[in-house]
Motif scaffolding. Structure first.
Motif, PDB file in Angstrom:
ATOM      1  N   LYS A  29       0.815  -1.216   0.000  1.00  0.00           N
ATOM      2  CA  LYS A  29       0.000   0.000   0.000  1.00  0.00           C
ATOM      3  C   LYS A  29       0.848   1.265   0.000  1.00  0.00           C
ATOM      4  O   LYS A  29       0.522   2.237  -0.674  1.00  0.00           O
ATOM      5  N   ALA A  98     -10.575  -5.221  -6.056  1.00  0.00           N
ATOM      6  CA  ALA A  98     -10.873  -4.012  -5.281  1.00  0.00           C
ATOM      7  C   ALA A  98      -9.625  -3.533  -4.533  1.00  0.00           C
ATOM      8  O   ALA A  98      -9.342  -2.333  -4.481  1.00  0.00           O
ATOM      9  N   GLU A 101      -7.262  -1.906  -6.906  1.00  0.00           N
ATOM     10  CA  GLU A 101      -7.744  -0.560  -7.242  1.00  0.00           C
ATOM     11  C   GLU A 101      -7.334   0.453  -6.181  1.00  0.00           C
ATOM     12  O   GLU A 101      -6.893   1.553  -6.499  1.00  0.00           O
ATOM     13  N   VAL A 102      -7.504   0.081  -4.926  1.00  0.00           N
ATOM     14  CA  VAL A 102      -7.150   0.982  -3.830  1.00  0.00           C
ATOM     15  C   VAL A 102      -5.649   1.231  -3.809  1.00  0.00           C
ATOM     16  O   VAL A 102      -5.200   2.370  -3.650  1.00  0.00           O
ATOM     17  N   ALA A 105      -4.773   3.598  -6.515  1.00  0.00           N
ATOM     18  CA  ALA A 105      -5.217   4.953  -6.167  1.00  0.00           C
ATOM     19  C   ALA A 105      -4.315   5.559  -5.097  1.00  0.00           C
ATOM     20  O   ALA A 105      -3.980   6.749  -5.154  1.00  0.00           O
ATOM     21  N   LEU A 151      -8.157  10.129  -1.671  1.00  0.00           N
ATOM     22  CA  LEU A 151      -8.372   8.746  -2.094  1.00  0.00           C
ATOM     23  C   LEU A 151      -9.781   8.569  -2.652  1.00  0.00           C
ATOM     24  O   LEU A 151      -9.976   7.943  -3.697  1.00  0.00           O
ATOM     25  N   LYS A 152     -10.740   9.147  -1.975  1.00  0.00           N
ATOM     26  CA  LYS A 152     -12.128   9.076  -2.450  1.00  0.00           C
ATOM     27  C   LYS A 152     -12.249   9.717  -3.833  1.00  0.00           C
ATOM     28  O   LYS A 152     -12.889   9.165  -4.731  1.00  0.00           O
ATOM     29  N   LEU A 155     -10.496   7.424  -6.496  1.00  0.00           N
ATOM     30  CA  LEU A 155     -11.304   6.236  -6.780  1.00  0.00           C
ATOM     31  C   LEU A 155     -12.552   6.609  -7.573  1.00  0.00           C
ATOM     32  O   LEU A 155     -12.938   5.898  -8.506  1.00  0.00           O
ATOM     33  N   SER A 156     -13.152   7.709  -7.228  1.00  0.00           N
ATOM     34  CA  SER A 156     -14.341   8.174  -7.941  1.00  0.00           C
ATOM     35  C   SER A 156     -14.012   8.488  -9.397  1.00  0.00           C
ATOM     36  O   SER A 156     -14.729   8.081 -10.318  1.00  0.00           O
ATOM     37  N   ARG A 158     -11.496   7.305 -11.151  1.00  0.00           N
ATOM     38  CA  ARG A 158     -11.149   6.067 -11.858  1.00  0.00           C
ATOM     39  C   ARG A 158     -12.401   5.264 -12.219  1.00  0.00           C
ATOM     40  O   ARG A 158     -12.470   4.657 -13.270  1.00  0.00           O
ATOM     41  N   ARG A 159     -13.362   5.233 -11.327  1.00  0.00           N
ATOM     42  CA  ARG A 159     -14.584   4.461 -11.586  1.00  0.00           C
ATOM     43  C   ARG A 159     -15.462   5.109 -12.641  1.00  0.00           C
ATOM     44  O   ARG A 159     -16.234   4.427 -13.297  1.00  0.00           O
TER      45      ARG A 159
END
Length: 163
Positions: A29, A98, A101-102, A105, A151-152, A155-156, A158-159
Motif C-alpha cells: 500500500k 478491489a 484498485e485501492v 489509487a 483517495l475518495k 477512486l471516484s 477512476r470508476r
C-alpha cells in the motif's frame, strides 16, 4: 535460562504469525511494490526484528518501518530482477481487484498520506504513527483527513473512467 529463551521465541513466533501478512500488505500500500517484492522486504525486516527483538519497543511499527526501508534499499535490484519471483505464483495469494484498485489509487497520493492511511488501516494510534513518521499527532490527523478525501476523489475519478 532455557525457559526464558523459549518464551522469547514463542513471543516472536506469535508476533510473526499475526503480523507477516499485514506488514506485506502495508508495504504494498505504501510503496506500490508487487506482493512478491513486499514479501521479500517483509521477510528481511522480520529477520532484523528477531536479531533485535529484546531491544524493540514497538515491534508492530518498527517492523513496518524497516520493511519499507528494506524495499526502498532493494529498488536498484528490482530493475535487474524484474519478473523473477523467488516462489511460484501458487505460493502467493494475490489480492482481489478491489484491493488492487485501492493500491493503485494510493500511489497517486503523497507519501505521508499513504503512510498515515496504511498505518491507520493497521489500527495504529495517532501518537505511534506520529512517532514513527517523525511528525505530530495533529499532522497525522490532518494527513489522514486529506488522504481520505484525496483517495475518495481518485477512486471516484477512476470508476467514472476519467483516469
Amino acid at each position: 535460562m532455557a525457559g526464558r529463551v523459549d518464551a522469547v521465541r514463542e513471543q516472536f513466533s506469535l508476533f510473526y504469525r499475526c503480523e507477516v501478512g499485514k506488514v506485506t500488505g502495508y508495504v504494498v500500500k505504501v510503496t506500490g511494490a508487487t506482493v512478491h517484492e513486499a514479501a521479500d522486504a517483509t521477510q528481511a525486516a522480520f529477520v532484523l526484528a528477531w536479531e533485535n527483538w529484546t531491544c524493540i519497543r514497538n515491534p508492530r511499527a518498527w517492523v513496518r518501518t524497516v520493511a519499507t526501508r528494506e524495499l526502498y534499499r532493494s529498488m536498484p535490484d528490482r530493475r535487474t530482477l524484474a519478473g523473477q519471483a523467488l516462489v511460484g505464483d501458487s505460493a502467493v495469494v494475490e489480492p482481489g481487484e478491489a484491493w488492487r484498485e485501492v493500491v493503485a489509487a494510493l500511489a497517486e497520493l503523497p507519501l505521508m498520506q499513504r503512510q498515515v492511511l496504511a498505518m491507520t488501516a493497521d489500527d495504529f494510534p495517532d501518537d505511534v504513527i506520529a512517532h514513527e513518521l517523525g511528525t505530530t499527532a495533529q499532522a497525522v490527523r490532518q494527513n489522514r483527513s486529506r488522504g481520505r478525501r484525496a483517495l475518495k476523489a481518485v477512486l471516484s475519478r477512476r470508476r467514472c473512467g476519467d483516469a
